[in-house]
Every structure is written in C-alpha cells, then in structure tokens.
Design a protein around this motif. Structure first.
Motif, PDB file in Angstrom:
ATOM      1  N   GLU A  68     -57.131   7.120  69.344  1.00  0.00           N
ATOM      2  CA  GLU A  68     -56.494   7.062  68.027  1.00  0.00           C
ATOM      3  C   GLU A  68     -56.442   5.646  67.467  1.00  0.00           C
ATOM      4  N   GLY A  69     -56.091   4.680  68.303  1.00  0.00           N
ATOM      5  CA  GLY A  69     -55.983   3.305  67.829  1.00  0.00           C
ATOM      6  C   GLY A  69     -57.311   2.755  67.342  1.00  0.00           C
ATOM      7  N   LYS A  70     -58.376   3.014  68.099  1.00  0.00           N
ATOM      8  CA  LYS A  70     -59.698   2.535  67.692  1.00  0.00           C
ATOM      9  C   LYS A  70     -60.167   3.265  66.433  1.00  0.00           C
ATOM     10  N   ALA A  71     -59.920   4.580  66.363  1.00  0.00           N
ATOM     11  CA  ALA A  71     -60.332   5.340  65.185  1.00  0.00           C
ATOM     12  C   ALA A  71     -59.621   4.826  63.936  1.00  0.00           C
ATOM     13  N   ARG A  72     -58.331   4.512  64.061  1.00  0.00           N
ATOM     14  CA  ARG A  72     -57.550   3.974  62.939  1.00  0.00           C
ATOM     15  C   ARG A  72     -58.166   2.664  62.449  1.00  0.00           C
ATOM     16  N   HIS A  73     -58.515   1.783  63.381  1.00  0.00           N
ATOM     17  CA  HIS A  73     -59.116   0.501  63.027  1.00  0.00           C
ATOM     18  C   HIS A  73     -60.494   0.696  62.404  1.00  0.00           C
ATOM     19  N   ASP A  74     -61.328   1.525  63.012  1.00  0.00           N
ATOM     20  CA  ASP A  74     -62.697   1.720  62.521  1.00  0.00           C
ATOM     21  C   ASP A  74     -62.709   2.343  61.126  1.00  0.00           C
ATOM     22  N   ASP A  75     -61.812   3.304  60.896  1.00  0.00           N
ATOM     23  CA  ASP A  75     -61.741   3.953  59.589  1.00  0.00           C
ATOM     24  C   ASP A  75     -61.363   2.950  58.502  1.00  0.00           C
ATOM     25  N   HIS A  76     -60.403   2.085  58.809  1.00  0.00           N
ATOM     26  CA  HIS A  76     -59.990   1.079  57.820  1.00  0.00           C
ATOM     27  C   HIS A  76     -61.108   0.073  57.580  1.00  0.00           C
ATOM     28  N   HIS A  77     -61.815  -0.301  58.650  1.00  0.00           N
ATOM     29  CA  HIS A  77     -62.925  -1.246  58.523  1.00  0.00           C
ATOM     30  C   HIS A  77     -63.963  -0.701  57.538  1.00  0.00           C
ATOM     31  N   LEU A  78     -64.304   0.573  57.661  1.00  0.00           N
ATOM     32  CA  LEU A  78     -65.251   1.198  56.737  1.00  0.00           C
ATOM     33  C   LEU A  78     -64.689   1.247  55.313  1.00  0.00           C
ATOM     34  N   ALA A  79     -63.396   1.538  55.211  1.00  0.00           N
ATOM     35  CA  ALA A  79     -62.764   1.618  53.889  1.00  0.00           C
ATOM     36  C   ALA A  79     -62.835   0.285  53.155  1.00  0.00           C
TER      37      ALA A  79
END
Length: 232
Positions: A108-119
């Motif tokens: 979850e933590g990595k997914a949260r970071h990766d999603d924001h990075h793409l955003a």
C-alpha cells in the motif's frame, strides 16, 4: 513475551530496526525473536514467512515519504523533492536496495507513492505513457545512486564483524584501485591534484547534478510535444 502480546505492527517495526542494523542478510526469525523476547515460531502467527516480513518492512518505511502538491510547488520541484526524499529513504534504510534485487516489492505504501508520482507528471501535461517512462527513469536513477550507500553499509557491517582483517583488505583494495587508475590520464589527473579528496567525496553534488540533468530532458520533451519555446 507471550504470543498474544505480540502484534504484527510491533514485529514489523522491530524488523525494520534489525534490518537497519544488520541488513537483509541479518534478518531471521531467531534474531527478531531475541529482540522481542519471544520464540521465533511465534512470529509466523503474524507475518507468515520471512519473505512476507521483508515486504511488510518495506511498506512500513515507504510510508515515510512525503507527497508534495505540484499545484503549489510546480511539477519539476515536486518531482525533485520526491526524488530527494526517496534517495534519503534508501540511504536511511540501505537494505531496501538489497530487497529490490531479491524480491518483487509491492504494498500500500509503495502504491500510494507511485500513484502520486504519476499524478505529478500527468498534471504537468505528460501523457500516460510519458508519465510511466518519466517515473521509471527517475526511480531507476535514484535507486542506482543509492546502491553505493547500500554497498558502503554492507561493507561497514562486514568491517564490524571481521575487525582489522577487513580494514586491511579495504586499504589494500583502495591502493590497488588507485595504482590502476594512475595508468589512465584522466583518472590520474583527478587523483594527482589537491582536489582529489573532493572528487572522491562528492556524491551529494553528483546526485543533484544528474537529477537536474534528467529533469531538463523530461521538461524539454514536454515542451517539444506542446510546441512551446525553450525558456530564456
């Protein structure tokens, strides 16, 4: 410690401490149980396996990362801040570099970071494909730079275990490396000057220089796609 007083959160936090101190090679249920004053078998009730524990520990530290708002700082400043933050995380927890080499890392933590990075990239006008490529390029750049810190930490642990013998091996290897480098003109010019110490000890400056060069390239691609003139 009785099994029913253990929690997964406590085990994971203690595992992070153990990993920070001993690296991926030092993580085992017996050592973890000793830190928790509990039987090694009790860990499995909460974390299933050592591999699962590594993933949980990885996701725990991923939660340390901030998610800057590109609307407030601008996309480029937001990406630079995220890259610096990510690099800081890798250097605080150098075993993470080892984990990427040995595990498929997710959570979850990595997914949260990766999603924001793409955003952040998409908010700047990158297409989905461009955002994917840009995020991968920046992440790979940060991970590659952090590999040196991870190697230094691993070597430091070996020095602590082996004492003077490993220290002698380090000095011997460094002397041999310098001897070889002196046979090449550009390396010799950098070693045989008063600035040699600065040349060998400037990873922070090198990281920032490379990151800004990478962002220059990404910014240029977006400008070329949109037909915007170069700044200045």
């Amino acid at each position: 410690m009785p099994r029913d007083t253990l929690t997964r959160d406590r085990i994971v936090r203690t595992a992070v401490e153990l990993l920070d101190a001993e690296g991926l090679e030092g993580l085992n249920m017996r050592a973890l149980g000793k830190r928790l004053d509990s039987a090694a078998t009790a860990m499995y009730w909460h974390v299933k396996s050592k591999d699962n524990l590594v993933l949980l520990a990885t996701d725990q530290v991923w939660g340390e990362l901030a998610l800057p708002d590109p609307a407030a700082a601008g996309w480029r400043a937001a990406v630079a801040a995220m890259a610096a933050d990510l690099y800081g995380m890798f250097t605080r927890h150098p075993w993470l570099v080892q984990a990427f080499a040995a595990h498929i890392v997710y959570g979850e933590g990595k997914a949260r970071h990766d999603d924001h990075h793409l955003a952040v990239y998409e908010a700047a006008g990158f297409t989905e494909a461009q955002a994917d490529q840009a995020a991968a390029a920046v992440f790979t750049y940060v991970l590659g730079n952090a590999a040196g810190a991870a190697a230094a930490a691993s070597h430091g642990r070996r020095l602590a275990r082996e004492g003077g013998k490993a220290d002698e091996q380090l000095h011997e290897a460094m002397a041999k490396a310098q001897e070889i480098a002196m046979g090449y003109p550009r390396l010799r010019a950098r070693l045989d000057t008063p600035a040699a110490a600065d040349y060998a000890a400037g990873p922070g400056d090198a990281f920032e220089f490379g990151l800004q060069a990478l962002l220059d390239g990404l910014e240029r691609r977006v400008r070329e796609r949109d037909g915007a003139p170069e700044p200045g």
